[in-house]
Design a protein around this motif. Structure first.
Motif, PDB file in Angstrom:
ATOM      1  N   GLU A   1      -9.560 -10.773   5.937  1.00 48.62           N
ATOM      2  CA  GLU A   1      -9.406 -11.250   4.401  1.00 48.62           C
ATOM      3  C   GLU A   1     -10.321 -10.970   3.825  1.00 48.62           C
ATOM      4  O   GLU A   1     -10.605 -10.324   2.419  1.00 48.62           O
ATOM      5  CB  GLU A   1      -8.836 -12.369   4.059  1.00 48.62           C
ATOM      6  CG  GLU A   1      -8.795 -12.938   2.209  1.00 48.62           C
ATOM      7  CD  GLU A   1      -6.972 -11.976   2.704  1.00 48.62           C
ATOM      8  OE1 GLU A   1      -6.449 -11.327   3.368  1.00 48.62           O
ATOM      9  OE2 GLU A   1      -6.149 -12.209   0.960  1.00 48.62           O
TER      10      GLU A   1
ATOM     11  N   PRO B   1      -6.577  -1.624  -0.021  1.00 52.22           N
ATOM     12  CA  PRO B   1      -5.883  -2.545   0.953  1.00 52.22           C
ATOM     13  C   PRO B   1      -4.563  -3.166   1.426  1.00 52.22           C
ATOM     14  O   PRO B   1      -4.472  -3.331   0.365  1.00 52.22           O
ATOM     15  CB  PRO B   1      -7.332  -3.084   1.398  1.00 52.22           C
ATOM     16  CG  PRO B   1      -8.446  -3.125   0.845  1.00 52.22           C
ATOM     17  CD  PRO B   1      -7.599  -2.281  -0.617  1.00 52.22           C
TER      18      PRO B   1
ATOM     19  N   GLN C   1     -10.260   1.222   5.283  1.00 51.66           N
ATOM     20  CA  GLN C   1     -10.938   0.936   4.548  1.00 51.66           C
ATOM     21  C   GLN C   1     -12.146   0.524   4.859  1.00 51.66           C
ATOM     22  O   GLN C   1     -13.058  -0.332   4.362  1.00 51.66           O
ATOM     23  CB  GLN C   1      -9.609  -0.255   4.042  1.00 51.66           C
ATOM     24  CG  GLN C   1      -8.219   0.005   3.625  1.00 51.66           C
ATOM     25  CD  GLN C   1      -8.817   0.206   1.800  1.00 51.66           C
ATOM     26  OE1 GLN C   1     -10.032   0.228   1.250  1.00 51.66           O
ATOM     27  NE2 GLN C   1      -7.710   1.108   1.491  1.00 51.66           N
TER      28      GLN C   1
ATOM     29  N   HIS D   1      -3.914  -2.599   9.622  1.00 52.28           N
ATOM     30  CA  HIS D   1      -4.184  -2.877   8.075  1.00 52.28           C
ATOM     31  C   HIS D   1      -5.778  -2.330   7.112  1.00 52.28           C
ATOM     32  O   HIS D   1      -5.563  -1.364   6.416  1.00 52.28           O
ATOM     33  CB  HIS D   1      -3.814  -3.843   7.134  1.00 52.28           C
ATOM     34  CG  HIS D   1      -4.743  -4.736   6.847  1.00 52.28           C
ATOM     35  ND1 HIS D   1      -4.494  -5.844   8.767  1.00 52.28           N
ATOM     36  CD2 HIS D   1      -5.199  -5.848   6.149  1.00 52.28           C
ATOM     37  CE1 HIS D   1      -5.555  -7.089   8.151  1.00 52.28           C
ATOM     38  NE2 HIS D   1      -5.714  -6.888   7.101  1.00 52.28           N
ATOM     39  N   LEU D   2      -6.341  -1.998   7.736  1.00 53.97           N
ATOM     40  CA  LEU D   2      -7.670  -2.017   7.542  1.00 53.97           C
ATOM     41  C   LEU D   2      -8.609  -0.013   7.884  1.00 53.97           C
ATOM     42  O   LEU D   2      -8.962  -0.395   7.383  1.00 53.97           O
ATOM     43  CB  LEU D   2      -8.802  -3.163   7.562  1.00 53.97           C
ATOM     44  CG  LEU D   2      -8.854  -4.105   6.973  1.00 53.97           C
ATOM     45  CD1 LEU D   2     -10.002  -5.575   8.048  1.00 53.97           C
ATOM     46  CD2 LEU D   2      -8.568  -4.819   6.077  1.00 53.97           C
TER      47      LEU D   2
ATOM     48  N   SER E   1       0.697  -1.433   0.259  1.00 54.45           N
ATOM     49  CA  SER E   1      -0.054  -0.084  -0.157  1.00 54.45           C
ATOM     50  C   SER E   1       1.052   1.273   0.013  1.00 54.45           C
ATOM     51  O   SER E   1       1.676   0.840   0.765  1.00 54.45           O
ATOM     52  CB  SER E   1      -1.060   0.095   1.002  1.00 54.45           C
ATOM     53  OG  SER E   1      -1.103   1.064   1.802  1.00 54.45           O
TER      54      SER E   1
ATOM     55  N   ARG F   1     -11.214  -7.189   3.419  1.00 54.49           N
ATOM     56  CA  ARG F   1     -10.280  -6.555   2.630  1.00 54.49           C
ATOM     57  C   ARG F   1     -10.781  -6.937   1.323  1.00 54.49           C
ATOM     58  O   ARG F   1     -10.714  -5.882   0.562  1.00 54.49           O
ATOM     59  CB  ARG F   1      -8.693  -7.468   2.525  1.00 54.49           C
ATOM     60  CG  ARG F   1      -7.951  -6.816   1.795  1.00 54.49           C
ATOM     61  CD  ARG F   1      -6.801  -7.327   1.555  1.00 54.49           C
ATOM     62  NE  ARG F   1      -6.309  -8.910   1.244  1.00 54.49           N
ATOM     63  CZ  ARG F   1      -5.937  -9.174   0.190  1.00 54.49           C
ATOM     64  NH1 ARG F   1      -6.019  -8.112  -0.914  1.00 54.49           N
ATOM     65  NH2 ARG F   1      -6.275 -10.207  -0.195  1.00 54.49           N
TER      66      ARG F   1
ATOM     67  N   ASP G   1     -10.959  -2.144  12.466  1.00 52.33           N
ATOM     68  CA  ASP G   1      -9.777  -1.201  12.536  1.00 52.33           C
ATOM     69  C   ASP G   1      -8.627  -1.161  13.399  1.00 52.33           C
ATOM     70  O   ASP G   1      -7.571  -1.171  13.407  1.00 52.33           O
ATOM     71  CB  ASP G   1      -9.855  -0.796  11.259  1.00 52.33           C
ATOM     72  CG  ASP G   1     -10.167   1.150  12.050  1.00 52.33           C
ATOM     73  OD1 ASP G   1     -10.486   1.088  13.241  1.00 52.33           O
ATOM     74  OD2 ASP G   1     -10.562   1.965  11.296  1.00 52.33           O
TER      75      ASP G   1
END
Lengths: 344, 344, 344, 344
Positions: C16, B340, C52, C48-49, B288, C19, C43
């Motif tokens: 996943e 993501p 998002q 990592h999200l 990312s 994502r 998150d």
């Protein structure tokens, strides 16, 4: 043969003691305790030790431990201090790999570990087991507080510069440290999973880690005065190893930095000063009790930068514990420890 | 569609440009060069791109590149500067992922890269492609010098504190940086082997690394004065990711450190200020273009400690290059980049 | 927009799904459940999200889930079968990533999972969600049993040879399979620790693994008769990926093995037959829904050897689940899934 | 002291010989050759050996080697066979870690290695150095062909079943093997890079690998007849270790499989038959000369499945070479090799 007991033998430092002592010509593990695994063979838990040991775990029993000459505590903090008094009274000498006897000040112990110290008098007599600083006192100690892994790498790296009076007045030292995942122990914790720690890198404990007061105390002892030090630990996707990168602000960086280190560590069996310009790798000490150190000047000429690597489970834990055992019992300090590291 | 050329497409940054641009709705790679692999399909070298591209490598040919709207250089230093003038004259805009246009001063370039700069006039007009600092100038630039990986993570981490005037007078900053092995490129080098870099950790370039003058120049531009900075890079046994641990000595650490960062980066599409107390992991930005940052006070209260992570191949190279492309061509800055990260 | 619920969103397959669905143009997660993390931001668990998703975990609540068009179960086995009936009755369609609806025979389920099946009638109508075999039936299914990770890689590898009638009569197939550690889930288990699974390799479940009956059932369905198959799973020190090495004894190995595979998978959006002689790497499908396959003849000329790789969390779990969602709702099968893999 | 020479000491097997021999009480390396590194200290290349050796590399010189009692060849194939005759004539005994003397048939050597054999007469007398099969012949051998890494793990795994006559008539054996990356040697090759081999898994050499004829020859010798065997090697993202998963079709699987193995290997110092149901991990033999083996029945009851692990650099190369040295010189077979493996 020195009869050795290990309390709490199911973690990585316990297994490492078994591995190292399997090669010891003058010491033998006779008691190995674990509440949880009592009755189980040690090599059932640690198949790499098949053929190297016939020991079974047994429930901790003071009477059994009192028959030992020396007892290692490879337990979390809080255990050794409750058993120490009784063992000492039976003439057993103690090497504690946990934190119970590292901080001289019971108040600091309470602050950082959240427990009242159970035996301040034993704490009083305990010797901090960094042979490069306290060798003579260790020889006669009844209780040795085996240093933490980070503090070992950090103190050995700063030591020659502090002793030489080279740290700039009022300046803060920086110890940026990186550890392999075995430093987190053999416990099933989310953050230690392969898929959480693997292929990634992070800092942790930035706002306060229990090795900070131990480092600060050690540096103050060496310097004879309080030194400011910033300490940040990081988690590296590797199994063993600590790398300390140390930044030392100087009023003027002397020409003979290299010699300062070489002189200080001449004759030390387990500190290797690398040639000028070197960058020690953690794998160069994997499975070994050696600390390798290199010193550089920064590009701006205002700092000495020290690189110090150890195997966190050996010089940072079980190996240093065996080194202390050797000192305490008048053996060659290198017994069972003079083996080549494993690379690649 | 914007027609894009990539010079030197066989390295990791070249492959990463192909991966990112495969998703770009308004740009298309039409020329992909490699002297060595000319004639070969791109997805033969990079099987993960099977089904995503039909491109073949071709020998570099200026005439072909002149038909592009923009050309990325994903080459070692020394190539872009020899081809830049001709492309510019044909109206092609350039995004150079190498170091050729990063250092403002040709003398510094000569000193650190050992080459005479081939086109100082183009260097003169080149814009340093860190959008968080130079966004408006990038929009109209003909030549963008895409920042180095370490300098990106380091500058974004120091930036808010420097702009807020919080760095102690006369103090030296410390940037202790860690990179995954992909930062060393896709070249068969001994030190990049799995068995050399794996399960180990080391520093490198301590006495001088080429990203140091780039960092120093960037910080000076932000501060409006020279700032001392100690920079030590390290190699981490992981594939992607950079973690910068930044130590900022302060006369007094203000209470609202967190707010300083949040205010500065409000509205920035690719900088994520983590909550107070957080420790960003490199994997949280894997694949990312995001830079995640957290800020802490040191235990001694005298330093701010900033943790800054990026994916070295994305925000540290190809992703930032696409971000710059988007800016230069008036597109939404997030085109092809708003995906993501991949964890675990 | 299709309203989607995810039950059990705290594991790797749940993350996943988040994502992948973050990029889905026609589906949106509206309910995300976790008993343990109820109230927590998604998150916060999965940094990592950040940026998002704004979802919070909530305690599982049937009424909430009944407002969804489709519900994914990303739970351990035993949960989906207790909630399925109620959801179906409300018109919710189900994609179960667990094992509850994979084995057609409730007795086999009892034998391998140690539980009585809670809804044999729903099991009766469930469709095994391997699109390359059951595409049409999936389109109209109310309940899809998403295949296991190993069974996906194994079945796709054996399929063309079985359909072509090439397996030697009476011979036993061998499926030697290797998985990354994420296959063990996001649970704090000793065997999944970095220091237990790292830098090592081992087999597990040799005397019986739950994916064996699923594989045997699938191959029997394809062949129209029972086929003997030896299945051994192994743990690889990597995060994602499955590699199946398949040994097919033949009476005679035909010349056009390659064509057998290419013909069978022509037009399949997520199966890539590699060129003759290729050795697919698991990283070539990392983060992607593609299965890459290569077929070889053995040196002795008596076997076909098939190499089949997938990302266990994508084609082996959440990606295939989204593929099934797309089929069930009449969307382009590739929605949200047509993105390049991540390498290196 | 036995005077030992090492030809080609810059690879991983050379370094491993140095590591192991540093602990040998009755052998000492007196000559260490490398054309490329002549004049360099061994511990400059291999910093983990600092303090363990003072050797310098020297250019290969027959006269110097002729002063040794034994010479190890740790070279690529093609070197030992050109130097063997001259050394033998001087009474030097040879242990060749390369492939030059492994295949009995010079035609097979030509076919698989693309070279005419330089000394078929020496080949004639060479003994294949697998002590568990050829112990007595090794004792008196002048030239020992040290087995390949895969062939060692594979033969030790199949051996008891073949000797017991348990392999089904006409059936093909399957040897699915996995190796750490150090098996590819210490050469700067693209495929061995951290970012190419890391976090991924693949097969290689499926259509033909040089260890196949060696395995076939070894199994034929054991069985007294030709046996079909399918051999597929794979690359594992780990440093050391080989895991062989062996599938043996049987007419009927006997009840006492476990006893077959235990009986065969009773008294073998370096083969450890694990308890029934065990799954040996490669790390359980890391740095050690032990081969650990477990045997299972397949679920379908028609196969024995054998799991066999070694450290490819030790029992698969340098350790077995030292074991052979010990045998050849009448020493305790375990000299320098009876050390615990390293885990984690």
């Amino acid at each position: 043969m020195i009869k050795v007991g290990i309390v709490g033998g199911t973690g990585y430092t316990g297994a490492e003691l078994l591995r190292l002592l399997a090669q010891h010509p003058q010491a033998q593990v006779s008691v190995l305790t674990s509440r949880k695994e009592a009755g189980e063979r040690a090599d059932a838990l640690f198949p790499h030790l098949r053929g190297q040991t016939d020991l079974h775990f047994e429930a901790p029993d003071t009477a059994r431990l009192q028959q030992c000459d020396a007892v290692f505590f490879a337990t979390p903090h809080g255990t050794a201090m409750t058993m120490a008094r009784e063992l000492l009274d039976s003439g057993v000498r103690i090497i504690d790999l946990s934190a119970d006897f590292r901080l001289r000040d019971p108040a600091a112990f309470r602050q950082w570990y959240g427990l009242e110290h159970a035996c301040p008098d034993v704490l009083e007599e305990a010797v901090y087991g960094l042979p490069e600083v306290n060798r003579e006192r260790i020889r006669s100690a009844r209780v040795v507080a085996n240093p933490g892994c980070y503090p070992t790498a950090v103190q050995l790296g700063f030591l020659p510069l502090i002793e030489a009076g080279l740290v700039a007045e009022g300046a803060a030292l920086v110890a940026d440290c990186k550890s392999g995942v075995s430093g987190a122990g053999r416990e099933a914790k989310l953050g230690s999973l392969y898929c959480e720690a693997g292929d990634s890198f992070k800092a942790y404990g930035v706002s306060g880690h229990r090795h900070w007061p131990e480092i600060a105390q050690g540096l103050a002892q060496i310097a004879g005065r309080k030194l400011d030090v910033c300490f940040v630990p990081h988690l590296v996707p590797m199994i063993r190893g600590i790398h300390a990168t140390l930044y030392v602000p100087m009023d003027r960086v002397p020409d003979d930095l290299q010699a300062v280190f070489e002189r200080r560590y001449a004759g030390e069996p387990f500190v290797d000063v690398m040639p000028a310009g070197a960058h020690p790798e953690t794998r160069s000490v994997r499975a070994s009790n050696v600390c390798r150190i290199a010193v550089h000047r920064s590009v701006d000429g205002r700092h000495a930068i020290v690189l110090s690597v150890i195997d966190n489970l050996v010089k940072g834990a079980s190996g240093q514990a065996v080194q202390n055992l050797n000192l305490m019992f008048g053996l060659d300090e290198r017994c069972a420890l003079d083996v080549p590291p494993l690379a690649p």
